[in-house]
Design a protein around this motif. Structure first.
Motif, PDB file in Angstrom:
ATOM      1  N   GLY A   1      51.219  31.333  32.563  1.00  0.00           N
ATOM      2  CA  GLY A   1      50.403  31.463  33.773  1.00  0.00           C
ATOM      3  C   GLY A   1      50.081  32.908  34.100  1.00  0.00           C
ATOM      4  N   GLY A   2      51.055  33.797  33.908  1.00  0.00           N
ATOM      5  CA  GLY A   2      50.818  35.215  34.161  1.00  0.00           C
ATOM      6  C   GLY A   2      49.842  35.809  33.175  1.00  0.00           C
ATOM      7  N   GLY A   3      49.954  35.391  31.905  1.00  0.00           N
ATOM      8  CA  GLY A   3      49.012  35.870  30.891  1.00  0.00           C
ATOM      9  C   GLY A   3      47.593  35.439  31.212  1.00  0.00           C
ATOM     10  N   LEU A   4      47.446  34.208  31.689  1.00  0.00           N
ATOM     11  CA  LEU A   4      46.130  33.710  32.109  1.00  0.00           C
ATOM     12  C   LEU A   4      45.566  34.574  33.228  1.00  0.00           C
ATOM     13  CD1 LEU A   4      43.991  31.367  32.046  1.00  0.00           C
ATOM     14  CD2 LEU A   4      45.373  30.240  33.792  1.00  0.00           C
ATOM     15  N   GLY A   5      46.428  34.920  34.192  1.00  0.00           N
ATOM     16  CA  GLY A   5      45.987  35.749  35.307  1.00  0.00           C
ATOM     17  C   GLY A   5      45.631  37.159  34.899  1.00  0.00           C
ATOM     18  N   LEU A   6      46.408  37.730  33.993  1.00  0.00           N
ATOM     19  CA  LEU A   6      46.128  39.088  33.532  1.00  0.00           C
ATOM     20  C   LEU A   6      44.785  39.144  32.790  1.00  0.00           C
ATOM     21  CD1 LEU A   6      49.636  40.276  32.257  1.00  0.00           C
ATOM     22  CD2 LEU A   6      48.451  40.978  34.358  1.00  0.00           C
ATOM     23  N   PHE A   7      44.505  38.106  32.000  1.00  0.00           N
ATOM     24  CA  PHE A   7      43.220  38.051  31.294  1.00  0.00           C
ATOM     25  C   PHE A   7      42.070  38.003  32.288  1.00  0.00           C
ATOM     26  CE2 PHE A   7      39.724  35.532  29.504  1.00  0.00           C
ATOM     27  CZ  PHE A   7      39.416  36.296  28.390  1.00  0.00           C
ATOM     28  N   TRP A   8      42.201  37.143  33.323  1.00  0.00           N
ATOM     29  CA  TRP A   8      41.159  37.036  34.347  1.00  0.00           C
ATOM     30  C   TRP A   8      41.013  38.355  35.113  1.00  0.00           C
ATOM     31  CZ3 TRP A   8      42.156  37.269  39.713  1.00  0.00           C
ATOM     32  CH2 TRP A   8      41.035  37.078  40.526  1.00  0.00           C
ATOM     33  N   THR A   9      42.129  38.994  35.416  1.00  0.00           N
ATOM     34  CA  THR A   9      42.088  40.260  36.154  1.00  0.00           C
ATOM     35  C   THR A   9      41.395  41.337  35.337  1.00  0.00           C
ATOM     36  OG1 THR A   9      44.146  39.704  37.315  1.00  0.00           O
ATOM     37  CG2 THR A   9      43.487  42.018  37.305  1.00  0.00           C
ATOM     38  N   ALA A  10      41.689  41.374  34.031  1.00  0.00           N
ATOM     39  CA  ALA A  10      41.063  42.371  33.159  1.00  0.00           C
ATOM     40  C   ALA A  10      39.554  42.142  33.062  1.00  0.00           C
ATOM     41  CB  ALA A  10      41.697  42.312  31.772  1.00  0.00           C
ATOM     42  N   GLN A  11      39.158  40.873  32.963  1.00  0.00           N
ATOM     43  CA  GLN A  11      37.737  40.558  32.845  1.00  0.00           C
ATOM     44  C   GLN A  11      36.960  40.858  34.133  1.00  0.00           C
ATOM     45  OE1 GLN A  11      36.107  39.460  29.977  1.00  0.00           O
ATOM     46  NE2 GLN A  11      38.066  39.988  29.053  1.00  0.00           N
ATOM     47  N   SER A  12      37.644  40.728  35.274  1.00  0.00           N
ATOM     48  CA  SER A  12      36.973  40.943  36.558  1.00  0.00           C
ATOM     49  C   SER A  12      37.157  42.362  37.101  1.00  0.00           C
ATOM     50  CB  SER A  12      37.503  39.943  37.593  1.00  0.00           C
ATOM     51  OG  SER A  12      38.893  40.131  37.800  1.00  0.00           O
ATOM     52  N   GLY A  13      37.879  43.198  36.346  1.00  0.00           N
ATOM     53  CA  GLY A  13      38.102  44.575  36.788  1.00  0.00           C
ATOM     54  C   GLY A  13      38.993  44.682  38.009  1.00  0.00           C
ATOM     55  N   GLY A  14      39.929  43.761  38.137  1.00  0.00           N
ATOM     56  CA  GLY A  14      40.760  43.723  39.331  1.00  0.00           C
ATOM     57  C   GLY A  14      41.992  44.601  39.301  1.00  0.00           C
ATOM     58  N   PHE A  15      42.290  45.223  38.159  1.00  0.00           N
ATOM     59  CA  PHE A  15      43.501  46.036  38.073  1.00  0.00           C
ATOM     60  C   PHE A  15      43.470  47.227  39.032  1.00  0.00           C
ATOM     61  CE2 PHE A  15      44.099  44.067  33.796  1.00  0.00           C
ATOM     62  CZ  PHE A  15      45.360  43.553  34.029  1.00  0.00           C
ATOM     63  N   SER A  16      42.296  47.757  39.264  1.00  0.00           N
ATOM     64  CA  SER A  16      42.192  48.914  40.156  1.00  0.00           C
ATOM     65  C   SER A  16      42.601  48.558  41.585  1.00  0.00           C
ATOM     66  CB  SER A  16      40.758  49.455  40.147  1.00  0.00           C
ATOM     67  OG  SER A  16      39.839  48.454  40.579  1.00  0.00           O
ATOM     68  N   LYS A  17      42.389  47.304  41.969  1.00  0.00           N
ATOM     69  CA  LYS A  17      42.745  46.879  43.323  1.00  0.00           C
ATOM     70  C   LYS A  17      44.255  46.755  43.513  1.00  0.00           C
ATOM     71  CE  LYS A  17      38.454  44.189  43.791  1.00  0.00           C
ATOM     72  NZ  LYS A  17      37.888  42.837  44.040  1.00  0.00           N
ATOM     73  N   LEU A  18      44.983  46.606  42.416  1.00  0.00           N
ATOM     74  CA  LEU A  18      46.424  46.404  42.511  1.00  0.00           C
ATOM     75  C   LEU A  18      47.177  47.694  42.839  1.00  0.00           C
ATOM     76  CD1 LEU A  18      47.021  43.993  39.478  1.00  0.00           C
ATOM     77  CD2 LEU A  18      46.784  43.419  41.897  1.00  0.00           C
ATOM     78  N   ARG A  19      46.527  48.835  42.650  1.00  0.00           N
ATOM     79  CA  ARG A  19      47.206  50.105  42.889  1.00  0.00           C
ATOM     80  C   ARG A  19      47.583  50.305  44.344  1.00  0.00           C
ATOM     81  NH1 ARG A  19      42.835  53.738  39.419  1.00  0.00           N
ATOM     82  NH2 ARG A  19      43.296  52.792  37.363  1.00  0.00           N
ATOM     83  N   SER A  20      46.836  49.677  45.234  1.00  0.00           N
ATOM     84  CA  SER A  20      47.106  49.845  46.668  1.00  0.00           C
ATOM     85  C   SER A  20      48.076  48.798  47.222  1.00  0.00           C
ATOM     86  CB  SER A  20      45.789  49.777  47.456  1.00  0.00           C
ATOM     87  OG  SER A  20      45.148  48.515  47.258  1.00  0.00           O
ATOM     88  N   VAL A  21      48.526  47.876  46.373  1.00  0.00           N
ATOM     89  CA  VAL A  21      49.440  46.827  46.839  1.00  0.00           C
ATOM     90  C   VAL A  21      50.865  47.382  46.939  1.00  0.00           C
ATOM     91  CG1 VAL A  21      50.409  44.557  46.359  1.00  0.00           C
ATOM     92  CG2 VAL A  21      48.017  45.039  45.794  1.00  0.00           C
ATOM     93  N   PRO A  22      51.513  47.279  48.092  1.00  0.00           N
ATOM     94  CA  PRO A  22      52.887  47.791  48.250  1.00  0.00           C
ATOM     95  C   PRO A  22      53.860  47.067  47.316  1.00  0.00           C
ATOM     96  CG  PRO A  22      51.881  47.334  50.387  1.00  0.00           C
ATOM     97  CD  PRO A  22      50.976  46.738  49.346  1.00  0.00           C
ATOM     98  N   LEU A  23      54.897  47.761  46.894  1.00  0.00           N
ATOM     99  CA  LEU A  23      55.873  47.170  45.981  1.00  0.00           C
ATOM    100  C   LEU A  23      56.581  45.960  46.601  1.00  0.00           C
ATOM    101  CD1 LEU A  23      57.519  50.334  44.365  1.00  0.00           C
ATOM    102  CD2 LEU A  23      55.893  48.731  43.318  1.00  0.00           C
ATOM    103  N   TRP A  24      56.796  46.004  47.919  1.00  0.00           N
ATOM    104  CA  TRP A  24      57.507  44.888  48.545  1.00  0.00           C
ATOM    105  C   TRP A  24      56.711  43.590  48.460  1.00  0.00           C
ATOM    106  CZ3 TRP A  24      55.610  41.887  52.445  1.00  0.00           C
ATOM    107  CH2 TRP A  24      54.555  42.392  53.207  1.00  0.00           C
ATOM    108  N   VAL A  25      55.382  43.686  48.375  1.00  0.00           N
ATOM    109  CA  VAL A  25      54.556  42.490  48.241  1.00  0.00           C
ATOM    110  C   VAL A  25      54.795  41.836  46.881  1.00  0.00           C
ATOM    111  CG1 VAL A  25      52.187  41.627  48.084  1.00  0.00           C
ATOM    112  CG2 VAL A  25      52.793  43.306  49.834  1.00  0.00           C
ATOM    113  N   PHE A  26      54.907  42.658  45.840  1.00  0.00           N
ATOM    114  CA  PHE A  26      55.210  42.113  44.514  1.00  0.00           C
ATOM    115  C   PHE A  26      56.584  41.444  44.512  1.00  0.00           C
ATOM    116  CE2 PHE A  26      52.209  45.579  43.262  1.00  0.00           C
ATOM    117  CZ  PHE A  26      51.215  44.747  42.757  1.00  0.00           C
ATOM    118  N   GLY A  27      57.534  42.055  45.213  1.00  0.00           N
ATOM    119  CA  GLY A  27      58.861  41.460  45.320  1.00  0.00           C
ATOM    120  C   GLY A  27      58.829  40.134  46.065  1.00  0.00           C
ATOM    121  N   PHE A  28      58.061  40.096  47.149  1.00  0.00           N
ATOM    122  CA  PHE A  28      57.935  38.873  47.942  1.00  0.00           C
ATOM    123  C   PHE A  28      57.338  37.741  47.112  1.00  0.00           C
ATOM    124  CE2 PHE A  28      54.750  36.353  50.290  1.00  0.00           C
ATOM    125  CZ  PHE A  28      55.597  35.591  51.084  1.00  0.00           C
TER     126      PHE A  28
END
Length: 292
Positions: free
Chosen positions: A43-70
């Motif tokens: 499931g994560g690999g599927l999401g990473l592929f979609w994120t790469a295709q949509s250029g969404g990785f740049s948006k993840l830089r502003s996400v706080p670490l605690w959100v990833f933990g949550f």
């Protein structure tokens, strides 16, 4: 994206989760944590592929670490508890307890500042829950005290997912692409714990591996991305109550697959679940109309 469209996307997750029980049965004898690890890696690999295709990785830089933990704790906790509960308790009874999460979502959502919990929401949730109870207890033999640990895990499972879904409402600015990181982190955590706590056992044959792949792509993959959109931008109360369609659809799928037999319980349950969803839907529409 409109609220109605987001809500419809959320219901796609409900449909995908309806296949969770069938596919899980097919993955035996994989232990829960290993199953968690493999499915979330897919499931994560599927999401990473979609994120790469949509250029969404740049948006993840502003996400706080605690959100990833949550997010990781939410996904890991729910599925580790769910798979474990079904190993330690009868599936019907454990499933009933686990399916408290839609009712809890409806009730917990009333504490959100932008939501208004009406009596009709509560009534609809109760009516739908009655239908869900008929499905999972129909033909069951009642609660087994020897399986109390499994029941407790199933209840914690319901608390985990309802809490995760309602709290996610406060994370509306977090991009859905973050879910792919939640999945990969969950896979890594599950695999590490598997090596420490479990004995490795792989699925048997093409059916077993096909079930694992289907879980990873659907109920433990795409479902989380569309659910994330639904709870953040859609009608969370309607989604919570409408989620009672999952045990109904799951049972129908099991019947179609020859795992279960159709009976009068399905008919009555369908009426109750549909009625509960319609009651909640009417309350939600009424709330929006009054807000205009």
């Amino acid at each position: 994206m409109t609220k109605n469209k987001a809500t419809l996307l959320g219901f796609v997750a409900v449909i995908l989760w309806s296949f969770l029980a069938l596919f899980t049965v097919g993955t035996a004898p994989m232990p829960p944590l290993l199953l968690n690890a493999v499915c979330f890696a897919i499931g994560g690999g599927l999401g990473l592929f979609w994120t790469a295709q949509s250029g969404g990785f740049s948006k993840l830089r502003s996400v706080p670490l605690w959100v990833f933990g949550f997010g990781t704790v939410g996904l890991f906790g729910y599925h580790a508890l769910y798979f474990s509960a079904l190993r330690l308790a009868p599936a019907a009874e454990a499933g009933l307890i686990a399916y408290l999460w839609p009712l809890l979502i409806v009730l917990f959502s009333g504490f959100l500042p932008s939501e208004n919990l009406k009596r009709a929401h509560i009534l609809g949730a109760i009516v739908a829950f009655t239908g869900a109870a008929l499905i999972v207890l129909g033909g069951g033999e009642g609660f087994n005290a020897d399986a109390s640990a499994g029941y407790a895990l199933a209840f914690c499972c319901a608390l985990f997912w309802s809490g995760y879904s309602v709290i996610s409402r406060h994370l509306g600015d977090v991009p859905t692409a973050a879910v792919s990181i939640f999945c990969i982190a969950t896979a890594a955590l599950s695999f590490g714990l598997h090596l420490t706590l479990e004995t490795t056992a792989w699925p048997q044959g093409a059916l077993g591996w096909g079930s694992v792949l289907a879980l990873g792509l659907g109920p433990v993959g795409l479902a989380f991305y569309v659910w994330d959109v639904g709870v953040k931008k859609g009608d969370i109360q309607l989604l919570g109550t409408g989620s009672y369609a999952a045990p109904l659809l799951s049972t129908l799928i099991l019947v179609a697959a020859g795992v279960a037999r159709a009976n009068w319980t399905l008919v009555l349950a369908a009426i109750l679940i549909t009625a509960g969803a319609l009651i909640a839907a009417r309350a939600s529409v009424s709330s929006r109309d009054q807000a205009k």
